[in-house]
Design a protein around this motif. Structure first.
Motif, PDB file in Angstrom:
ATOM      1  N   VAL A  45      21.039  16.735  -6.712  1.00  0.00           N
ATOM      2  CA  VAL A  45      21.326  15.609  -6.801  1.00  0.00           C
ATOM      3  C   VAL A  45      21.520  14.940  -5.657  1.00  0.00           C
ATOM      4  N   PHE A  46      21.289  13.908  -4.755  1.00  0.00           N
ATOM      5  CA  PHE A  46      21.568  13.613  -3.299  1.00  0.00           C
ATOM      6  C   PHE A  46      22.899  12.483  -4.104  1.00  0.00           C
ATOM      7  N   SER A  47      23.502  12.499  -2.167  1.00  0.00           N
ATOM      8  CA  SER A  47      24.407  11.172  -2.329  1.00  0.00           C
ATOM      9  C   SER A  47      24.013  10.650  -1.169  1.00  0.00           C
ATOM     10  N   ILE A  48      24.450   9.303  -1.329  1.00  0.00           N
ATOM     11  CA  ILE A  48      23.731   8.769  -0.231  1.00  0.00           C
ATOM     12  C   ILE A  48      24.541   7.322   0.412  1.00  0.00           C
ATOM     13  N   SER A 106      24.186   7.939  -5.881  1.00  0.00           N
ATOM     14  CA  SER A 106      23.838   9.492  -6.031  1.00  0.00           C
ATOM     15  C   SER A 106      22.056   9.535  -6.917  1.00  0.00           C
ATOM     16  N   ALA A 107      21.205  10.170  -6.798  1.00  0.00           N
ATOM     17  CA  ALA A 107      20.320  10.592  -7.285  1.00  0.00           C
ATOM     18  C   ALA A 107      19.221  11.649  -7.345  1.00  0.00           C
ATOM     19  N   PRO A 108      18.932  12.611  -7.676  1.00  0.00           N
ATOM     20  CA  PRO A 108      18.138  13.096  -7.549  1.00  0.00           C
ATOM     21  C   PRO A 108      16.691  13.402  -6.775  1.00  0.00           C
ATOM     22  N   SER A 109      16.743  11.759  -6.316  1.00  0.00           N
ATOM     23  CA  SER A 109      16.281  12.183  -4.520  1.00  0.00           C
ATOM     24  C   SER A 109      16.861  11.424  -3.581  1.00  0.00           C
ATOM     25  N   LYS A 110      17.077  11.626  -2.344  1.00  0.00           N
ATOM     26  CA  LYS A 110      17.496  10.610  -0.986  1.00  0.00           C
ATOM     27  C   LYS A 110      16.919   9.176  -0.890  1.00  0.00           C
ATOM     28  N   ARG A 111      15.764   9.167  -0.957  1.00  0.00           N
ATOM     29  CA  ARG A 111      15.079   8.211  -1.425  1.00  0.00           C
ATOM     30  C   ARG A 111      15.690   7.567  -2.530  1.00  0.00           C
ATOM     31  N   ALA A 112      15.604   7.520  -3.390  1.00  0.00           N
ATOM     32  CA  ALA A 112      16.237   6.612  -4.735  1.00  0.00           C
ATOM     33  C   ALA A 112      17.678   6.398  -4.236  1.00  0.00           C
ATOM     34  N   ALA A 113      18.125   7.639  -3.483  1.00  0.00           N
ATOM     35  CA  ALA A 113      19.624   7.195  -3.456  1.00  0.00           C
ATOM     36  C   ALA A 113      19.839   6.010  -2.409  1.00  0.00           C
ATOM     37  N   GLU A 127      23.307  10.782   4.319  1.00  0.00           N
ATOM     38  CA  GLU A 127      23.859  12.053   3.307  1.00  0.00           C
ATOM     39  C   GLU A 127      24.743  12.814   3.696  1.00  0.00           C
ATOM     40  N   VAL A 128      25.508  12.072   2.241  1.00  0.00           N
ATOM     41  CA  VAL A 128      26.878  12.895   2.412  1.00  0.00           C
ATOM     42  C   VAL A 128      27.130  14.036   1.403  1.00  0.00           C
ATOM     43  N   PHE A 152       0.800  -1.041  -0.071  1.00  0.00           N
ATOM     44  CA  PHE A 152       0.141   0.405   0.540  1.00  0.00           C
ATOM     45  C   PHE A 152       1.064   1.573   0.033  1.00  0.00           C
ATOM     46  N   ASN A 153       2.259   1.528   1.364  1.00  0.00           N
ATOM     47  CA  ASN A 153       2.212   2.440   1.025  1.00  0.00           C
ATOM     48  C   ASN A 153       3.373   2.843  -0.587  1.00  0.00           C
ATOM     49  N   SER A 154       3.822   2.046  -0.927  1.00  0.00           N
ATOM     50  CA  SER A 154       4.450   1.912  -2.136  1.00  0.00           C
ATOM     51  C   SER A 154       3.545   2.288  -2.762  1.00  0.00           C
ATOM     52  N   LEU A 155       2.095   2.211  -3.281  1.00  0.00           N
ATOM     53  CA  LEU A 155       1.096   2.789  -4.232  1.00  0.00           C
ATOM     54  C   LEU A 155       0.581   3.772  -3.878  1.00  0.00           C
ATOM     55  N   VAL A 156       1.055   4.677  -2.667  1.00  0.00           N
ATOM     56  CA  VAL A 156       0.449   5.749  -2.398  1.00  0.00           C
ATOM     57  C   VAL A 156       1.072   7.287  -2.151  1.00  0.00           C
ATOM     58  N   ARG A 157       2.215   6.216  -2.078  1.00  0.00           N
ATOM     59  CA  ARG A 157       3.518   7.742  -1.824  1.00  0.00           C
ATOM     60  C   ARG A 157       3.552   8.786  -2.971  1.00  0.00           C
ATOM     61  N   LYS A 158       4.569   9.584  -2.452  1.00  0.00           N
ATOM     62  CA  LYS A 158       3.864  11.172  -3.378  1.00  0.00           C
ATOM     63  C   LYS A 158       4.901  10.007  -4.296  1.00  0.00           C
ATOM     64  N   GLU A 159       6.030  10.002  -4.508  1.00  0.00           N
ATOM     65  CA  GLU A 159       6.679   9.125  -5.228  1.00  0.00           C
ATOM     66  C   GLU A 159       5.806   8.817  -6.409  1.00  0.00           C
ATOM     67  N   ALA A 160       5.214   7.856  -6.147  1.00  0.00           N
ATOM     68  CA  ALA A 160       4.339   6.752  -6.734  1.00  0.00           C
ATOM     69  C   ALA A 160       3.231   7.515  -7.833  1.00  0.00           C
ATOM     70  N   CYS A 161       3.267   9.211  -7.726  1.00  0.00           N
ATOM     71  CA  CYS A 161       1.614   9.604  -7.787  1.00  0.00           C
ATOM     72  C   CYS A 161       2.460  10.532  -8.252  1.00  0.00           C
TER      73      CYS A 161
END
Length: 228
Positions: free
Chosen positions: A189-192, A205-212, A178-179, A76-85
């Motif tokens: 671009v975030f580096s995690i 590294s990615a455009p969002s902290k979650r993706a990184a 976050e480094v 459920f969380n993976s489908l309704v999160r802001k990134e999915a929308c």
């Protein structure tokens, strides 16, 4: 009010024709363009989030009649999160028809994940208010259909797998730090770096902290597979 050509084409991509076009216009109006005579989409966003949640929860239960709450919740969380929308919004070209203030438009607002995700929720509310729950449900299932079918696989992401790996070895949960951050405010671009208590780590590294974070966890899992 008659829809502009762009909004009319967008309505076609949604697969829904509005009896009250003003609702669609309002759903596309960001707060940076609101005024005393022009409402923005924030109230619609609030409502759309709840409609989306109910539809997705019901769809997940229908799709997997044997899944337990502990399995359904991450799906459920993976489908309704802001990134999915925001991903759904990008697929239907929502950003192209957003009504933004000049400053927000110049700062790349049409590509910002938060703005796209909020507007997608507002569109859901607009359809719900215009055509009722069945109309909103039909649109959501049409746009989210493949994601619902694949939710069981998508929910088991790299971060979850890495945490389970650590727990199985009685280690504390992985740490995500976050480094670095680079790029302009509208396209950061975030580096995690993910670290285990054993000292093993990986960075991405990615455009969002979650993706990184997900990418860093995936890289570390690959490293662990080769060394185990």
């Amino acid at each position: 009010m008659k829809l502009s050509k762009d909004l009319d084409h967008f309505s076609t991509r949604l697969g829904y024709r509005f009896a009250d076009p003003d609702l669609l216009i309002k759903s596309m109006t960001h707060s940076s363009l609101s005024s005393a005579t022009r409402e923005d989409n924030q109230r619609l966003e609030f409502l759309g989030d709840r409609v989306l949640g109910l539809v997705i929860a019901n769809a997940l239960i229908d799709h997997d009649s044997e899944a337990q709450e502990g399995q359904l919740a991450p799906r459920f969380n993976s489908l309704v999160r802001k990134e999915a929308c925001a991903e759904v919004a990008q697929e239907i070209g929502l950003g192209e028809v957003l009504k933004l203030g000049r400053s927000e438009m110049l700062s790349g607002g049409r590509r910002k994940q938060a703005i796209l995700g909020d507007a997608m929720e507002a569109v859901i509310a607009a359809v719900y208010l215009d055509g009722g729950f069945d109309a909103a449900r039909a649109m959501i299932l049409r746009l989210w259909g493949a994601r619902v079918a694949n939710a069981a696989d998508d929910a088991r992401d790299a971060k979850t797998t890495l945490q389970e790996w650590a727990q199985a070895r009685k280690l504390p949960p992985p740490q995500y730090i976050e480094v670095a951050r680079s790029g302009p405010d509208h396209a950061p671009v975030f580096s995690i770096e993910v670290r285990l208590e054993t000292g093993q780590s990986a960075q991405a590294s990615a455009p969002s902290k979650r993706a990184a974070s997900q990418e860093a966890a995936a890289l570390l899992l690959k490293e662990l597979e080769t060394t185990s």
